[in-house]
Design a protein around this motif. Structure first.
Motif, mmCIF file in Angstrom:
data_model
loop_
_atom_site.group_PDB
_atom_site.id
_atom_site.type_symbol
_atom_site.label_atom_id
_atom_site.label_comp_id
_atom_site.label_asym_id
_atom_site.label_seq_id
_atom_site.Cartn_x
_atom_site.Cartn_y
_atom_site.Cartn_z
ATOM 1 N N THR A 145 35.817 44.306 37.198
ATOM 2 C CA THR A 145 36.874 43.808 36.310
ATOM 3 C C THR A 145 38.222 43.765 37.035
ATOM 4 N N GLU A 146 38.575 44.851 37.710
ATOM 5 C CA GLU A 146 39.896 44.917 38.346
ATOM 6 C C GLU A 146 39.900 44.230 39.716
ATOM 7 N N VAL A 147 38.810 44.341 40.473
ATOM 8 C CA VAL A 147 38.803 43.727 41.805
ATOM 9 C C VAL A 147 38.835 42.193 41.696
ATOM 10 N N GLU A 148 38.286 41.649 40.611
ATOM 11 C CA GLU A 148 38.436 40.212 40.360
ATOM 12 C C GLU A 148 39.930 39.848 40.278
ATOM 13 N N ARG A 149 40.693 40.658 39.587
ATOM 14 C CA ARG A 149 42.140 40.401 39.471
ATOM 15 C C ARG A 149 42.843 40.605 40.826
ATOM 16 N N ILE A 150 42.408 41.641 41.552
ATOM 17 C CA ILE A 150 43.000 41.901 42.880
ATOM 18 C C ILE A 150 42.732 40.720 43.814
ATOM 19 N N TRP A 151 41.516 40.184 43.732
ATOM 20 C CA TRP A 151 41.147 39.036 44.574
ATOM 21 C C TRP A 151 42.115 37.859 44.325
ATOM 22 N N ARG A 193 45.689 55.447 38.751
ATOM 23 C CA ARG A 193 45.410 55.329 40.181
ATOM 24 C C ARG A 193 44.357 56.365 40.564
ATOM 25 N N GLY A 194 44.130 56.514 41.835
ATOM 26 C CA GLY A 194 43.349 57.613 42.393
ATOM 27 C C GLY A 194 42.002 57.814 41.717
ATOM 28 N N VAL A 195 41.652 59.073 41.529
ATOM 29 C CA VAL A 195 40.278 59.393 41.115
ATOM 30 C C VAL A 195 39.945 58.856 39.731
ATOM 31 N N VAL A 196 40.937 58.713 38.871
ATOM 32 C CA VAL A 196 40.629 58.146 37.554
ATOM 33 C C VAL A 196 40.203 56.690 37.704
ATOM 34 N N MET A 197 40.914 55.941 38.548
ATOM 35 C CA MET A 197 40.505 54.546 38.784
ATOM 36 C C MET A 197 39.148 54.501 39.490
ATOM 37 N N PRO A 226 49.957 43.149 54.522
ATOM 38 C CA PRO A 226 48.832 43.092 55.473
ATOM 39 C C PRO A 226 48.206 41.694 55.465
ATOM 40 N N ASP A 227 47.462 41.379 56.514
ATOM 41 C CA ASP A 227 46.776 40.082 56.588
ATOM 42 C C ASP A 227 45.502 40.092 55.745
ATOM 43 N N ILE A 228 44.899 41.282 55.640
ATOM 44 C CA ILE A 228 43.607 41.436 54.952
ATOM 45 C C ILE A 228 43.692 42.684 54.074
ATOM 46 N N VAL A 229 43.201 42.597 52.815
ATOM 47 C CA VAL A 229 43.067 43.812 52.003
ATOM 48 C C VAL A 229 41.588 44.096 51.762
ATOM 49 N N GLN A 230 41.285 45.390 51.585
ATOM 50 C CA GLN A 230 39.886 45.843 51.559
ATOM 51 C C GLN A 230 39.583 46.715 50.337
ATOM 52 N N PRO A 231 39.692 46.150 49.130
ATOM 53 C CA PRO A 231 39.358 46.956 47.946
ATOM 54 C C PRO A 231 37.882 47.357 47.964
ATOM 55 N N ASP A 232 37.617 48.568 47.522
ATOM 56 C CA ASP A 232 36.247 49.079 47.397
ATOM 57 C C ASP A 232 35.883 48.951 45.922
ATOM 58 N N LEU A 233 34.783 48.266 45.614
ATOM 59 C CA LEU A 233 34.424 48.032 44.211
ATOM 60 C C LEU A 233 34.161 49.324 43.455
ATOM 61 N N ALA A 234 33.766 50.388 44.161
ATOM 62 C CA ALA A 234 33.492 51.668 43.501
ATOM 63 C C ALA A 234 34.697 52.602 43.532
ATOM 64 N N ARG A 235 35.879 52.055 43.832
ATOM 65 C CA ARG A 235 37.115 52.840 43.820
ATOM 66 C C ARG A 235 38.272 52.098 43.141
ATOM 67 N N ALA A 236 38.405 50.817 43.451
ATOM 68 C CA ALA A 236 39.647 50.095 43.135
ATOM 69 C C ALA A 236 39.740 49.662 41.677
ATOM 70 N N GLY A 237 38.616 49.763 40.923
ATOM 71 C CA GLY A 237 38.663 49.377 39.510
ATOM 72 C C GLY A 237 37.446 48.593 39.049
ATOM 73 N N GLY A 238 36.399 48.561 39.891
ATOM 74 C CA GLY A 238 35.170 47.868 39.495
ATOM 75 C C GLY A 238 35.315 46.356 39.572
ATOM 76 N N THR A 257 43.980 51.612 44.957
ATOM 77 C CA THR A 257 43.294 51.343 43.695
ATOM 78 C C THR A 257 44.170 50.484 42.792
ATOM 79 N N SER A 258 43.554 49.799 41.868
ATOM 80 C CA SER A 258 44.180 49.070 40.755
ATOM 81 C C SER A 258 44.965 47.836 41.217
ATOM 82 N N LEU A 259 45.105 46.918 40.279
ATOM 83 C CA LEU A 259 45.902 45.716 40.557
ATOM 84 C C LEU A 259 47.337 46.085 40.883
ATOM 85 N N ALA A 260 47.875 47.065 40.147
ATOM 86 C CA ALA A 260 49.268 47.466 40.403
ATOM 87 C C ALA A 260 49.414 47.998 41.826
#
Ligand SMILES: [Mg+2]
Length: 384
Positions: A279-285, A95-99, A265-277, A251-254
């Motif tokens: 690769t991971e934001v595709e899974r989050i989507w 999670r966090g800064v490593v992600m 929530p009704d809407i989630v707002q992953p940041d591509l430069a934080r949540a996992g790039g 951050t992260s799918l988990a």
């Protein structure tokens, strides 16, 4: 093709203030290969901390710096590289800064892969579905009603039909917040208005605020609660007359799975430069879509992140919204040579390979405060 090195540059404005503006510093990441092709990404976090995550030496088999586990790997296998980074940091990461740091490297790997294959990242992600993306202006809320009205007029004059006002004057109590929101709604006419509280209210306060905002027809209310108050989000999302958005600090799918299942929530707002790039934001989507939750990525940084978010959104089959930060400083506007500015509320997605951007050597030289090697060598290699 093999990865030979990961170089980094911390960019920082001469004066950095403790305000809700994430464009005051950034970590730029460049992945190098033995064939001379490079990929560019950024990490949207505390750049000095992320820099350490990338360059740290091994301290345990599951506690390693990212560069040490990627050198020698095939950069085109983005999924294998992502898993390697994730597993090598299990002890201190996930999670966090490593992600966040993994995100920046992942963006660079996709950029690199696009350059090698001669295709844009949108094509790599399944194909470009949009040439034009509707952009909503994203601005800090001024402290006074007059300034808020002027800002609303400025956004309209630039052609934005949707504007999000965040932080700033919204933190001065419910009464002041309602006056500011009433003013921008009046100026916006039929346009969309979004409000980003960006502060940790308790759920009772947030509910009072959502009810007070109800007459102003807001598209969503963003981050009124602390990111860890999942029970609060669940209560708020059930009772609020306005859709609730959050997730820029998740951050992260988990992490997003927990947020979606528990916070609802009704809407989630992953940041591509934080949540996992990518690769991971595709899974989050996909996870969000499975739960009927809309995804509107957070995007408040350099044109590297704007380009990445554009490529991601361009590859979505459904209508999308690009957050478009109107801050005007060299980190926001001059990190890339290309200008990705919105015209009449739209940005145009082109078909150049990868992210379609080139780093600006002058900005790296003038604002770079920490380099992973001799500054002139890092800049030359990053902007080749
Ligand atoms: Mg926000």
């Amino acid at each position: 093709m093999r990865i030979t090195e990961i170089s980094t540059v911390v960019l920082r404005l001469p004066v950095v203030l403790a305000i809700g503006d994430g464009t005051q510093d950034v970590l730029i990441v460049v992945v190098h290969t033995d064939e001379g092709v490079t990929g560019v990404g950024e990490v949207h976090t505390s750049p000095t901390v992320a820099e350490a995550v990338i360059h740290a030496p091994v301290s345990h088999v599951r506690s390693r710096g990212l560069a040490s586990v990627l050198v020698g790997q095939d950069p085109l296998d983005t999924e294998a590289c992502w898993q390697r980074m994730y597993e090598a940091t299990e002890v201190y990461g996930r999670r966090g800064v490593v992600m966040h740091a993994i995100s920046g490297v992942d963006l660079a790997l996709w950029d690199l892969r696009g350059k090698v294959e001669g295709r844009s990242v949108a094509e790599l992600l399944g194909g470009r579905q949009h040439r034009q993306l509707a952009a909503y202006a994203s601005v800090l809320m001024p402290d006074t009603v007059d300034e808020a009205r002027q800002l609303a007029r400025d956004c309209a004059a630039q052609g934005f039909a949707a504007v999000k006002y965040g932080w700033g004057g919204l933190g001065a109590g419910i009464e002041q917040a309602v006056q500011l929101v009433a003013a921008v709604r009046e100026e916006a006419g039929d346009g969309e208005v979004m409000i980003d509280i960006g502060a940790g209210l308790d759920v009772e306060q947030a509910l009072r605020l959502a009810e007070a905002f109800e007459p102003y027809d807001l598209t969503f209310l963003e981050e009124p609660l602390h990111p860890d108050d999942l029970a609060g989000f669940r209560r708020l999302a059930e009772a609020s007359p306005i859709p609730i958005a959050t997730g820029e600090k998740e951050t992260s799918l988990a992490g997003f799975t927990t947020l979606i299942e528990q916070g609802r929530p009704d809407i989630v707002q992953p940041d591509l430069a934080r949540a996992g790039g990518f690769t991971e934001v595709e899974r989050i989507w996909h996870r969000a879509r499975d739960h009927d939750v809309r995804v509107i990525p957070h995007c408040w940084s350099t044109d590297v992140l704007v380009a990445a978010t554009m490529q991601f959104l361009a590859s979505r089959p459904e209508p999308v919204m690009l957050e478009f930060c109107l801050e005007d400083n060299p980190i926001r506007r001059e990190v890339a040579v290309e200008s990705l500015w919105a015209v009449d509320g739209y940005v145009t997605v082109d078909d150049r390979p990868g992210l379609g951007i080139t780093l600006n050597p002058r900005t790296l030289r003038e604002l770079g405060v920490s380099f992973s090697g001799p500054a002139q060598d890092v800049i030359a290699a990053a902007t080749r």
